[in-house]
Design a protein around this motif. Structure first.
Motif, PDB file in Angstrom:
ATOM      1  N   HIS A  20       0.778  -1.193  -0.143  1.00 34.95           N
ATOM      2  CA  HIS A  20       0.026  -0.046   0.117  1.00 34.95           C
ATOM      3  C   HIS A  20       0.819   1.461   0.129  1.00 34.95           C
ATOM      4  O   HIS A  20       0.679   2.166  -0.787  1.00 34.95           O
ATOM      5  CB  HIS A  20      -0.927  -0.133   1.249  1.00 34.95           C
ATOM      6  N   LEU A  21       1.987   1.193   0.961  1.00 30.81           N
ATOM      7  CA  LEU A  21       2.699   2.220   0.882  1.00 30.81           C
ATOM      8  C   LEU A  21       3.693   2.486  -0.205  1.00 30.81           C
ATOM      9  O   LEU A  21       4.007   3.726  -0.731  1.00 30.81           O
ATOM     10  CB  LEU A  21       3.597   2.446   2.426  1.00 30.81           C
TER      11      LEU A  21
ATOM     12  N   SER B 140       2.425  -5.456  -6.312  1.00 29.49           N
ATOM     13  CA  SER B 140       0.962  -6.066  -6.423  1.00 29.49           C
ATOM     14  C   SER B 140       0.737  -6.248  -4.898  1.00 29.49           C
ATOM     15  O   SER B 140       1.707  -6.280  -3.888  1.00 29.49           O
ATOM     16  CB  SER B 140       0.880  -7.372  -7.207  1.00 29.49           C
ATOM     17  N   GLU B 141      -0.396  -6.733  -4.471  1.00 33.79           N
ATOM     18  CA  GLU B 141      -0.708  -6.844  -3.195  1.00 33.79           C
ATOM     19  C   GLU B 141      -0.076  -8.079  -2.347  1.00 33.79           C
ATOM     20  O   GLU B 141       0.122  -9.120  -2.690  1.00 33.79           O
ATOM     21  CB  GLU B 141      -2.472  -7.481  -3.413  1.00 33.79           C
ATOM     22  N   ASN B 142       0.205  -7.601  -1.082  1.00 37.05           N
ATOM     23  CA  ASN B 142       0.694  -8.322  -0.232  1.00 37.05           C
ATOM     24  C   ASN B 142      -0.366  -9.055   0.781  1.00 37.05           C
ATOM     25  O   ASN B 142      -1.486  -8.503   0.550  1.00 37.05           O
ATOM     26  CB  ASN B 142       1.920  -7.983   0.609  1.00 37.05           C
ATOM     27  N   GLN B 143      -0.025  -9.876   1.853  1.00 39.83           N
ATOM     28  CA  GLN B 143      -1.169 -10.352   2.506  1.00 39.83           C
ATOM     29  C   GLN B 143      -2.030  -9.405   3.325  1.00 39.83           C
ATOM     30  O   GLN B 143      -3.114  -9.576   3.512  1.00 39.83           O
ATOM     31  CB  GLN B 143      -0.408 -11.453   3.549  1.00 39.83           C
TER      32      GLN B 143
ATOM     33  N   THR C  98      -8.935   0.626  -4.331  1.00 34.78           N
ATOM     34  CA  THR C  98      -8.505  -0.355  -5.112  1.00 34.78           C
ATOM     35  C   THR C  98      -7.861  -1.533  -4.230  1.00 34.78           C
ATOM     36  O   THR C  98      -7.388  -2.427  -4.937  1.00 34.78           O
ATOM     37  CB  THR C  98      -7.527  -0.113  -6.225  1.00 34.78           C
ATOM     38  N   SER C  99      -7.801  -1.346  -2.987  1.00 41.07           N
ATOM     39  CA  SER C  99      -7.243  -2.470  -2.012  1.00 41.07           C
ATOM     40  C   SER C  99      -8.303  -3.149  -1.160  1.00 41.07           C
ATOM     41  O   SER C  99      -9.181  -2.565  -0.963  1.00 41.07           O
ATOM     42  CB  SER C  99      -6.422  -1.785  -0.998  1.00 41.07           C
ATOM     43  N   THR C 100      -7.773  -4.191  -0.736  1.00 43.89           N
ATOM     44  CA  THR C 100      -8.944  -4.891   0.296  1.00 43.89           C
ATOM     45  C   THR C 100      -8.347  -4.293   1.657  1.00 43.89           C
ATOM     46  O   THR C 100      -7.450  -4.132   1.740  1.00 43.89           O
ATOM     47  CB  THR C 100      -8.659  -6.389   0.373  1.00 43.89           C
ATOM     48  N   ARG C 101      -9.608  -4.019   2.285  1.00 44.30           N
ATOM     49  CA  ARG C 101      -9.387  -3.430   3.785  1.00 44.30           C
ATOM     50  C   ARG C 101     -10.237  -4.359   4.472  1.00 44.30           C
ATOM     51  O   ARG C 101     -11.008  -4.798   4.220  1.00 44.30           O
ATOM     52  CB  ARG C 101      -9.984  -2.084   3.983  1.00 44.30           C
TER      53      ARG C 101
END
Ligand code: C2E
Ligand code: SIN
Ligand code: SIN
Ligand code: FE
Ligand code: FE
Length: 381
Positions: free
Chosen positions: A194-195, A376-379, A327-330
């Protein structure tokens, strides 16, 4: 007996400005002036920084005439002659830029078109890690003789140390924030990618509005380095609220909103505790932490500022933050598609978010997608 050797001579330290608490660019200007007294043909000095993760070289600081040479970035792999310098760790002397440019890259041609005829390029390393280049440009050809280069090496390394000094203070600050956050929240929902994305979106926005807002490379780079610390205040929010797997209650929202003010206070504490007063432009970081949830129409927090009462860096980061949050999972929501997120941004533009900053992001979706691909997304996203 002669007393001659007791006579002290007045000497003016030509580099005395380096002692002062001034922006790095001003120090580079001082170094340049001192160099020019010895070597008047040095017409421009430029520093580019290297982003290890994306392999991108970015303009950072420059003196002299740099018209049309600012706000530039490129993959190091697309600059074979610079890449060769980095691989070998060797400097490069070009004594006739015109001959050199015949089979060279666009960027070199552009530099030659500005009238520069010779250049000396020194790769910068910190403890063995490559982090950028210093360029010395001359309006005359054949000026970089071996004797001149021995002096230029000293200046080049001095400039490199100045940059290291500035960047390592920022690195200490970032590391302190990361460590604090890891100690207090073993499951911080906003670590990692994210960061990484946030800071690159922020850089992309700053870079594309640079002309209109007259932003220099140093400003853009500080927005990039500081934007990932925007939510540092979340460290102070209890896990039950921060990691709640559903919508927040009104009381919880009030608690959550304190992260902006708290972030500002934590930065002030870190600067004091780690003695980081030498970080220039720390106000950019303070503004990002405190004002990234302000809204153009005055409905944001913590102060309810409107329009350009909200510092530009906070307006930039707000767009990057909301786009990445969408666009991210929260813990409280699923990820949206880019297209859905763009539609939300367009609705918020001019209301909550700065319209120029929104347009800067959505008009550069190729680069946005590239950032998403690399980070890309990490856990925990
Ligand atoms: P965050 O997750 O980084 O979100 C940053 C900002 O993105 C939010 O600021 C909001 O402006 C925007 N945003 C995020 N998700 C959505 C969405 O689904 N729709 C819209 N229109 N905008 C969205 P905000 O609202 O001030 O929230 C600040 C922080 O508070 C959030 O940071 C998050 O950590 C937390 N938070 C907000 N709402 C909730 C919630 O319902 N549940 C939980 N657990 N946390 C929440
Ligand atoms: C610069 O002189 O601004 C950088 C030079 C380059 O990218 O080749
Ligand atoms: C390149 O290596 O292709 C560009 C050279 C330069 O930017 O000086
Ligand atoms: Fe926030
Ligand atoms: Fe955020």
């Amino acid at each position: 007996m002669s007393k001659n050797n007791d006579v002290s001579v007045e000497h003016h330290d030509t580099l005395e400005n380096l002692n002062k608490h001034v922006p790095l660019r001003d120090k580079l200007v001082t170094a340049h002036e001192s160099i020019r007294q010895q070597f008047p043909f040095i017409a421009r000095i430029a520093v580019t920084l290297y982003d290890q993760e994306t392999r991108v070289l970015k303009t950072y600081l420059n003196t002299g005439d740099s018209m049309n040479l600012e706000n530039y970035h490129q993959l190091i792999d697309n600059s074979p002659s610079l890449k060769a310098l980095l691989d070998k760790g060797l400097p490069r002397v070009i004594n006739n830029l015109l001959t050199f440019t015949e089979d060279e890259h666009d960027r070199t041609k552009r530099i030659a078109r500005q009238g520069y005829k010779a250049s000396y390029t020194l790769p910068m390393f910190n403890e063995g890690d490559f982090f950028g280049f210093v360029f010395f440009n001359s309006m005359e050809r054949d000026v970089f003789t071996e004797a001149v280069l021995r002096q230029m090496d000293l200046y080049g390394h001095m400039i490199s140390l100045m940059v290291i000094n500035e960047l390592s203070a920022i690195k200490t600050l970032t590391a302190a924030v990361k460590t604090t956050s890891q100690i207090t929240h073993r499951r911080d929902p906003e670590t990692g990618s994210h960061l990484d994305r946030m800071s690159r979106y922020s850089r992309l926005i700053a870079s594309s509005i640079a002309k209109k807002y007259n932003l220099d490379d140093e400003y853009i780079e500080h927005v990039f380095m500081f934007s990932s610390l925007h939510d540092i205040g979340k460290i102070a929010i209890p896990d039950e609220v921060l990691l709640k797997p559903g919508r927040l209650t009104e009381e919880e929202i009030i608690v959550m909103k304190t992260h902006a003010r708290k972030g500002r206070e934590m930065i002030d504490d870190l600067v004091n505790n780690f003695g980081l007063h030498n970080i220039k432009h720390i106000d950019i970081l303070q503004n990002i932490a405190e004002y990234h949830h302000e809204a153009i129409n005055g409905t944001g927090y913590p102060e309810g500022r409107v329009q350009d009462e909200i510092p530009l860096e906070a307006r930039i980061v707000a767009v990057a933050d909301v786009f990445d949050a969408l666009t991210s999972t929260r813990p409280y929501k699923q990820a949206w598609s880019n297209q859905q997120a763009i539609e939300v941004l367009l609705e918020l533009a001019g209301e909550k978010l700065d319209r120029d900053c929104v347009n800067a992001l959505i008009n550069n979706m190729d680069e946005v997608e590239e950032i998403q691909r690399v980070f890309s997304e990490n856990q925990y996203g």
